[in-house]
Structure formats: C-alpha cells, structure tokens
Design a protein around this motif. Structure first.
Motif, PDB file in Angstrom:
ATOM      1  N   GLY A 173      -5.872   2.702   0.103  1.00  0.00           N
ATOM      2  CA  GLY A 173      -4.467   2.440   0.385  1.00  0.00           C
ATOM      3  C   GLY A 173      -3.603   2.615  -0.845  1.00  0.00           C
TER       4      GLY A 173
ATOM      5  N   TYR B 132      -8.589   1.750   4.190  1.00  0.00           N
ATOM      6  CA  TYR B 132      -8.622   2.058   5.612  1.00  0.00           C
ATOM      7  C   TYR B 132      -9.966   2.665   5.965  1.00  0.00           C
ATOM      8  CZ  TYR B 132      -3.632   1.729   4.690  1.00  0.00           C
ATOM      9  OH  TYR B 132      -2.391   1.288   4.286  1.00  0.00           O
TER      10      TYR B 132
ATOM     11  N   VAL C  38      -7.778  -1.627   8.965  1.00  0.00           N
ATOM     12  CA  VAL C  38      -7.396  -1.961   7.603  1.00  0.00           C
ATOM     13  C   VAL C  38      -8.378  -2.997   7.095  1.00  0.00           C
ATOM     14  CG1 VAL C  38      -5.569  -2.880   6.134  1.00  0.00           C
ATOM     15  CG2 VAL C  38      -4.975  -1.556   8.175  1.00  0.00           C
TER      16      VAL C  38
ATOM     17  N   ALA D   3       0.848  -1.197   0.000  1.00  0.00           N
ATOM     18  CA  ALA D   3       0.000   0.000   0.000  1.00  0.00           C
ATOM     19  C   ALA D   3       0.886   1.251   0.000  1.00  0.00           C
ATOM     20  CB  ALA D   3      -0.914  -0.006   1.222  1.00  0.00           C
TER      21      ALA D   3
END
Length: 173
Positions: free
Chosen positions: A165, A147, A138, A114
């Motif tokens: 992400g 997120y 997450v 990410a």
C-alpha cells in the motif's frame, strides 16, 4: 469449553484456512466472472459510495445462480458488507458486521494513509498475473497496509499476489 477457548480455537481455524494455498476456482464461477458486466473494482467503488468508507474485503461469488460481489466497507464507526448484483451494480443486501468491527486491526486512517488504493492494487495484480481479480482484501503490515489479491485464470487456476500500500510494488507472491 470456555468462551476464551472457543474464541482461540476459532482464531486458529481461521488462520489455518487463510494460510492454505488458494484452491482452483470453480469453472462455472470463472465463466460467470468473465460474463459479469461489473468488475471487482467497479463493485468496490459502488459499495464505497453506498457505505461512505473504504473497502477492506471484496470477493466475487455465485449465489443461487446469481453472480454477486460482496464488498466490506470500513467506515468511521461501522463495518458493513454490501452484496451487489454483478450485472447491474444494484445493492441487493447489506449486513452490518457489529462484532467483526472489534476484531479488525484496520482503522480508516490506515487506508487514507496508503498511497496505493485497493482498486489500484487490483489493477496491478490483474496486469501482472494476466487474469481477472476474484477476491481482494486489505491487511495490516506493521504501520502500513498491504493488499492481497486473488486473480482467476480462464482455466480455473487462481493466484494470490500481495501489493504494498506504500508504493504499489509486489510485496510477495
């Protein structure tokens, strides 16, 4: 009732709870959050150092009158929740999540891929919603991570925001 039926029922109940809209935070919790010396981001960074991994879940809580952060760290071979004092940053408790490790769909490589970190997503959420992060987690979104951050306002309202992400953009409100 068989184990499989109990597990399915538990999964359905958990999904129902997680999909319900965020409730207003307790005003005492909000007051404790605003007075805490440590931010959610700082708690995540400290737990990450302790657990040698990346955070997949973090939240603020008041337990027996003490302000605490609970941060779950995903390492290469384990999942551990660290409870940190919100004023000193000291780890006051650890809890290895042996069973939960088998149910997480996240792998450490997912988090390393990410471009936006959980800490950065919290900063984006706090700025966008003009509040203080009280919880973050997450989630897996196809082949990428996303997120979900809950931001608290001084009046006790909370708002959820999802941050990609991949590029740090607001994915969904």
């Amino acid at each position: 009732m068989t184990f499989q039926k109990r597990l399915a029922l538990l999964g359905a109940a958990t999904a129902a709870l997680l999909s319900s809209p965020a409730l207003a935070a307790d005003k005492e919790d909000i007051q404790a959050l605003t007075q805490a010396r440590l931010s959610l981001t700082q708690a995540i960074e400290e737990a990450g150092r302790q657990g040698n991994g990346r955070a997949v879940d973090a939240e603020f809580d008041v337990e027996n009158g003490a302000a605490r952060y609970e941060v779950t760290i995903l390492g290469a071979d384990r999942l551990v929740t660290y409870t940190l004092d919100a004023n000193t940053g000291a780890v006051v408790k650890t809890d290895e999540k042996t069973v939960a490790r088998y149910f997480t769909r996240l792998d450490p490589a997912d988090l390393q891929g990410a471009r936006t970190t959980l800490e950065q997503a919290i900063g984006i959420a706090e700025q966008r919603l003009s509040g203080k992060a009280i919880e973050a987690e997450v989630e897996r979104d196809g082949d990428a991570v996303r997120y979900e951050v809950t931001v608290a306002h001084p009046d006790g309202r909370t708002q959820d925001i999802k941050i990609s992400g991949v590029d740090g953009q607001v994915a969904e409100r």
